[in-house]
Write a protein that holds these residues in place. Structure first.
Motif, PDB file in Angstrom:
ATOM      1  N   GLN A 287       0.336  -1.383   0.391  1.00 19.41           N
ATOM      2  CA  GLN A 287      -0.512  -0.090   0.039  1.00 19.41           C
ATOM      3  C   GLN A 287       1.195   1.109   0.255  1.00 19.41           C
ATOM      4  N   TYR A 288       1.489   1.683  -0.566  1.00 24.00           N
ATOM      5  CA  TYR A 288       2.800   2.589  -0.819  1.00 24.00           C
ATOM      6  C   TYR A 288       2.021   3.611  -1.119  1.00 24.00           C
ATOM      7  N   GLU A 289       1.560   3.168  -2.344  1.00 24.81           N
ATOM      8  CA  GLU A 289       0.922   4.977  -2.636  1.00 24.81           C
ATOM      9  C   GLU A 289      -0.149   5.181  -1.291  1.00 24.81           C
ATOM     10  N   LEU A 290      -0.704   4.409  -1.325  1.00 28.76           N
ATOM     11  CA  LEU A 290      -1.726   5.002  -0.161  1.00 28.76           C
ATOM     12  C   LEU A 290      -1.439   5.415   1.081  1.00 28.76           C
ATOM     13  N   ALA A 291       0.317   5.171   1.804  1.00 29.63           N
ATOM     14  CA  ALA A 291       0.570   5.670   2.206  1.00 29.63           C
ATOM     15  C   ALA A 291       1.025   6.643   1.908  1.00 29.63           C
ATOM     16  N   GLN A 292       1.731   6.901   0.651  1.00 31.74           N
ATOM     17  CA  GLN A 292       2.047   8.273   0.702  1.00 31.74           C
ATOM     18  C   GLN A 292       0.885   9.733   0.121  1.00 31.74           C
ATOM     19  N   LYS A 293       0.001   9.017   0.364  1.00 34.01           N
ATOM     20  CA  LYS A 293      -1.056  10.142   0.127  1.00 34.01           C
ATOM     21  C   LYS A 293      -1.849  10.316   1.853  1.00 34.01           C
ATOM     22  N   GLN A 294      -2.273   9.322   2.760  1.00 35.13           N
ATOM     23  CA  GLN A 294      -3.025   8.661   3.895  1.00 35.13           C
ATOM     24  C   GLN A 294      -1.898  10.271   4.949  1.00 35.13           C
ATOM     25  N   MET A 295      -0.070   9.665   5.060  1.00 39.58           N
ATOM     26  CA  MET A 295       0.479   9.454   5.612  1.00 39.58           C
ATOM     27  C   MET A 295       1.690  10.547   5.331  1.00 39.58           C
ATOM     28  N   LYS A 296       1.903  11.053   7.530  1.00 43.38           N
ATOM     29  CA  LYS A 296       3.263  12.838   6.288  1.00 43.38           C
ATOM     30  C   LYS A 296       4.206  12.109   6.269  1.00 43.38           C
ATOM     31  N   GLY A 297       4.457  11.115   6.865  1.00 46.63           N
ATOM     32  CA  GLY A 297       6.196   9.719   6.718  1.00 46.63           C
ATOM     33  C   GLY A 297       5.909   8.261   7.165  1.00 46.63           C
ATOM     34  N   ALA A 298       6.496   7.915   7.078  1.00 42.80           N
ATOM     35  CA  ALA A 298       6.652   6.262   7.190  1.00 42.80           C
ATOM     36  C   ALA A 298       6.826   5.245   8.517  1.00 42.80           C
ATOM     37  N   GLY A 299       7.475   6.505   9.737  1.00 41.06           N
ATOM     38  CA  GLY A 299       7.727   5.737  10.751  1.00 41.06           C
ATOM     39  C   GLY A 299       8.663   5.287  11.425  1.00 41.06           C
ATOM     40  N   GLY A 300       8.484   4.829  12.383  1.00 43.87           N
ATOM     41  CA  GLY A 300      10.402   4.271  12.954  1.00 43.87           C
ATOM     42  C   GLY A 300       9.632   2.607  13.389  1.00 43.87           C
ATOM     43  N   MET A 301       9.036   2.107  12.432  1.00 45.47           N
ATOM     44  CA  MET A 301       8.658   0.223  13.154  1.00 45.47           C
ATOM     45  C   MET A 301       9.409  -0.559  11.779  1.00 45.47           C
ATOM     46  N   ILE A 302       9.772  -1.246  11.570  1.00 45.06           N
ATOM     47  CA  ILE A 302       9.780  -2.018  10.741  1.00 45.06           C
ATOM     48  C   ILE A 302       9.739  -3.559  10.872  1.00 45.06           C
ATOM     49  N   THR A 303       9.160  -4.671   9.899  1.00 51.59           N
ATOM     50  CA  THR A 303       9.306  -6.078  10.087  1.00 51.59           C
ATOM     51  C   THR A 303      10.297  -6.941   8.810  1.00 51.59           C
ATOM     52  N   PHE A 304      10.276  -7.522   9.118  1.00 53.95           N
ATOM     53  CA  PHE A 304      10.856  -8.165   8.521  1.00 53.95           C
ATOM     54  C   PHE A 304      11.079 -10.021   8.548  1.00 53.95           C
ATOM     55  N   PHE A 305      11.268 -11.049   7.863  1.00 56.29           N
ATOM     56  CA  PHE A 305      11.444 -12.081   8.115  1.00 56.29           C
ATOM     57  C   PHE A 305      12.520 -12.796   7.035  1.00 56.29           C
ATOM     58  N   ILE A 306      13.542 -13.189   8.539  1.00 56.04           N
ATOM     59  CA  ILE A 306      14.523 -13.565   8.367  1.00 56.04           C
ATOM     60  C   ILE A 306      14.049 -15.196   7.619  1.00 56.04           C
ATOM     61  N   LYS A 307      15.549 -15.273   6.402  1.00 56.18           N
ATOM     62  CA  LYS A 307      15.390 -17.094   6.098  1.00 56.18           C
ATOM     63  C   LYS A 307      15.191 -18.242   7.048  1.00 56.18           C
ATOM     64  N   GLY A 308      14.645 -18.983   7.075  1.00 55.21           N
ATOM     65  CA  GLY A 308      14.422 -19.615   8.442  1.00 55.21           C
ATOM     66  C   GLY A 308      13.335 -19.820   8.505  1.00 55.21           C
ATOM     67  N   GLY A 309      13.503 -20.359  10.143  1.00 49.92           N
ATOM     68  CA  GLY A 309      12.614 -20.286  11.119  1.00 49.92           C
ATOM     69  C   GLY A 309      12.659 -19.818  12.587  1.00 49.92           C
ATOM     70  N   ILE A 310      12.257 -20.442  13.396  1.00 49.71           N
ATOM     71  CA  ILE A 310      12.146 -20.412  14.475  1.00 49.71           C
ATOM     72  C   ILE A 310      13.722 -20.365  15.417  1.00 49.71           C
ATOM     73  N   ASP A 311      14.754 -21.646  14.503  1.00 50.36           N
ATOM     74  CA  ASP A 311      16.015 -21.770  15.068  1.00 50.36           C
ATOM     75  C   ASP A 311      16.913 -20.456  14.864  1.00 50.36           C
ATOM     76  N   GLU A 312      16.523 -19.646  13.999  1.00 49.12           N
ATOM     77  CA  GLU A 312      17.323 -18.591  13.051  1.00 49.12           C
ATOM     78  C   GLU A 312      16.501 -17.887  13.899  1.00 49.12           C
ATOM     79  N   SER A 313      15.441 -17.370  13.914  1.00 51.36           N
ATOM     80  CA  SER A 313      15.034 -15.739  14.829  1.00 51.36           C
ATOM     81  C   SER A 313      15.650 -16.200  16.007  1.00 51.36           C
ATOM     82  N   ARG A 314      15.521 -16.857  16.412  1.00 52.90           N
ATOM     83  CA  ARG A 314      16.289 -17.205  17.982  1.00 52.90           C
ATOM     84  C   ARG A 314      17.248 -17.038  17.743  1.00 52.90           C
ATOM     85  N   LYS A 315      18.627 -17.467  17.499  1.00 53.91           N
ATOM     86  CA  LYS A 315      20.022 -16.931  17.059  1.00 53.91           C
ATOM     87  C   LYS A 315      20.105 -15.667  16.551  1.00 53.91           C
TER      88      LYS A 315
END
Length: 385
Positions: A287-315
Motif C-alpha cells: 500500500q505504498y501509494e496509499l501511505a504516500q497519500k494518507q501519511m506524512k511519513g513512514a514512521g519507525g517500525m519495520i517488519t522483516f522475515f529472516i530466512k529460516g524458521g524459529i531456530d534462525e530467529s532465535r539465534k
C-alpha cells in the motif's frame, strides 16, 4: 498567535505547557493530589477529585487534542483501558468489525473479555470491496482500524472506510499508535475516534504506560467521561507529567526514527539472509501509494522475515546488542521483538499464521541512535545465524 496558527513543533511544546500562572515556573508543577477544597458544597474551581479531573492531566489532554486536531481528549492508565472505555460506551450486543491484524492485547480484549458483551468479526480492512460488503451486511456499530497494523504494517484507507461506516451509522476508530499525531491525523480523514498507546511514541522514553482517546463529538465526550469516572482508569498526575515532558520532543524524535528506519529498511532489503521486508516507506510495500497519500511519513517500525524458521530467529535475537530484545516500541532506544512468542502470543497459532505472522517474522522499533551503529549491530546478529 492562535493555536490554529501554530505549527506542530510549536504546539507540542506550548499548548498545555504554559508557565505556571502562580509561580512562573517554566515547567508546570505536578498536582499530586487526590482531592480539592470546595468553598461551599458543590462549589469548586473545576476540580473535585483526581479520578474525575486533575490539572496536570488537563494540560496533557489539551496538548494531545491540538496535535490530533481534536476538540476533546481523555488520557487513561493504559492503551487497553482506553480501548475498554470505547467498548463500555457501546450498547450491549453491538456488532464490531475489527481489522484482522491488530495488537495482540486488542485481540485478547475483544475475543476473551468483551466477547460476551459484543459481537466481533475480524476482517481484512485493506480490501475495500470485501469490507464494503461486510459493512453493508453486518451493519456494525463500530469499525476498528489499526493503520499501519501491528505487526504486518498493513495500511487501510481511513477516508474511504470512514465514509462506508457513516452510511450505516457506524463509528470509525483508528489506533494511530504506530504513526503518532506527527505522521498521521485520522480525524482529518473522517475517523470519529483516534486511539493511542501513549506508552509508545507519544511518551517516547519507555518509562510510562498510558492511553489516549481524541475526538470531536460532544456526545462521545459525555459517554467516555461517564465511564472513565465510573470505572476509574484515569492516568495518574505523575505519569501525565512524564508524558508532558516526553511529548515535547515528539517532532524531533519522529524525524529521527523515520530517518534511521528508512536506512535500515533499505539495508535489510538487500541482505542475503532476509526473505522479505515490510516498511511503508519502501516502494515494495503493498500500500505504498496509499501511505504516500494518507501519511506524512513512514514512521519507525519495520517488519522483516529472516530466512529460516524459529531456530534462525532465535539465534538472531540472542545476538543483537543495541537492539534490546523486549516488548513494546516507540522509545528512543531501539527494540526488537518476536511477535509469535512475545507481543502476539495471545493470538492462536493457526490465526497468527493465517494472517502471515510466522516464526521467522521479526519486528524492529528503530530508535534514534547513530544509524551506522544500528546497522553494525544487525549485521553482527546476522553473522551468527
Amino acid at each position: 498567535m492562535s493555536m490554529k496558527e501554530m505549527k506542530f513543533e510549536t504546539k507540542v511544546i506550548h499548548v498545555g505547557g504554559e508557565p505556571d500562572p502562580v509561580t512562573g515556573a517554566i515547567m508546570p508543577p505536578i498536582f499530586q493530589t487526590s482531592t480539592y477544597v470546595q468553598s461551599s458544597p458543590g462549589e469548586h474551581k473545576g476540580y473535585e477529585y483526581t479520578r474525575s479531573h486533575n490539572p496536570t492531566r488537563t494540560r496533557l489532554q489539551e496538548c494531545l487534542a491540538s496535535l490530533e486536531n481534536a476538540k476533546h481528549c481523555f488520557v487513561t492508565a493504559s492503551g487497553l483501558s482506553a480501548s475498554s472505555l470505547i467498548m463500555h460506551m457501546l450498547p450491549k450486543g453491538s456488532k464490531i468489525l475489527c481489522g484482522d491484524d491488530v495488537y495482540g492485547g486488542t485481540y485478547r480484549l475483544f475475543s476473551k473479555v468483551f466477547n460476551d458483551i459484543h459481537q466481533y468479526k475480524f476482517v481484512d480492512t485493506t480490501d475495500l470491496v470485501k469490507l464494503e460488503k461486510e459493512i453493508n451486511e453486518t451493519k456494525p456499530a463500530l469499525v476498528w482500524l489499526e493503520t499501519p497494523t501491528n505487526p504486518l504494517l498493513k495500511i487501510s484507507d481511513i477516508k474511504a472506510i470512514a465514509a462506508l461506516a457513516k452510511k450505516v451509522g457506524a463509528l470509525t476508530v483508528v489506533d494511530n499508535t504506530f504513526m503518532s499525531p506527527y505522521f498521521q491525523n485520522p480525524l482529518d480523514h473522517g475517523a470519529d475516534i483516534v486511539l493511542h498507546s501513549m506508552t509508545k511514541f507519544i511518551n517516547g522514553h519507555s518509562d510510562v504506560v498510558g492511553g489516549a482517546l481524541m475526538f470531536n463529538s460532544d456526545e462521545i465526550k459525555e459517554k467516555i467521561f461517564f465511564y472513565q469516572n465510573a470505572i476509574g482508569p484515569s492516568q495518574s498526575p505523575f505519569d501525565s507529567w512524564l508524558v508532558i515532558r516526553g511529548i515535547k520532543t515528539l517532532a524531533v524524535r519522529m524525524k529521527a526514527h523515520q530517518e534511521n528506519a528508512m536506512k535500515i529498511a533499505n539495508f535489510l532489503e538487500k541482505h542475503p539472509k532476509v526473505e522479505r521486508v515490510i516498511y511503508p516507506g519502501l516502494k515494495s510495500h503493498p500500500q505504498y501509494e496509499l501511505a504516500q497519500k494518507q501519511m506524512k511519513g513512514a514512521g519507525g517500525m519495520i517488519t522483516f522475515f529472516i530466512k529460516g524458521g524459529i531456530d534462525e530467529s532465535r539465534k538472531f535475537l540472542e545476538n543483537v546488542k543495541l537492539f534490546a530484545l523486549a516488548e513494546s516500541l516507540g522509545g528512543v532506544e531501539s527494540l526488537v521483538d518476536h511477535p509469535a512468542i512475545m507481543t502476539h502470543a495471545s493470538i492462536p497459532k493457526n490465526v497468527r499464521e493465517g494472517l502471515g505472522i510466522f516464526d521467522n517474522l521479526i519486528r524492529l522499533s528503530v530508535g534514534i541512535e547513530d544509524c551506522d551503529d544500528l546497522v553494525k549491530d544487525l549485521e553482527h546478529a546476522f553473522s551468527r545465524v
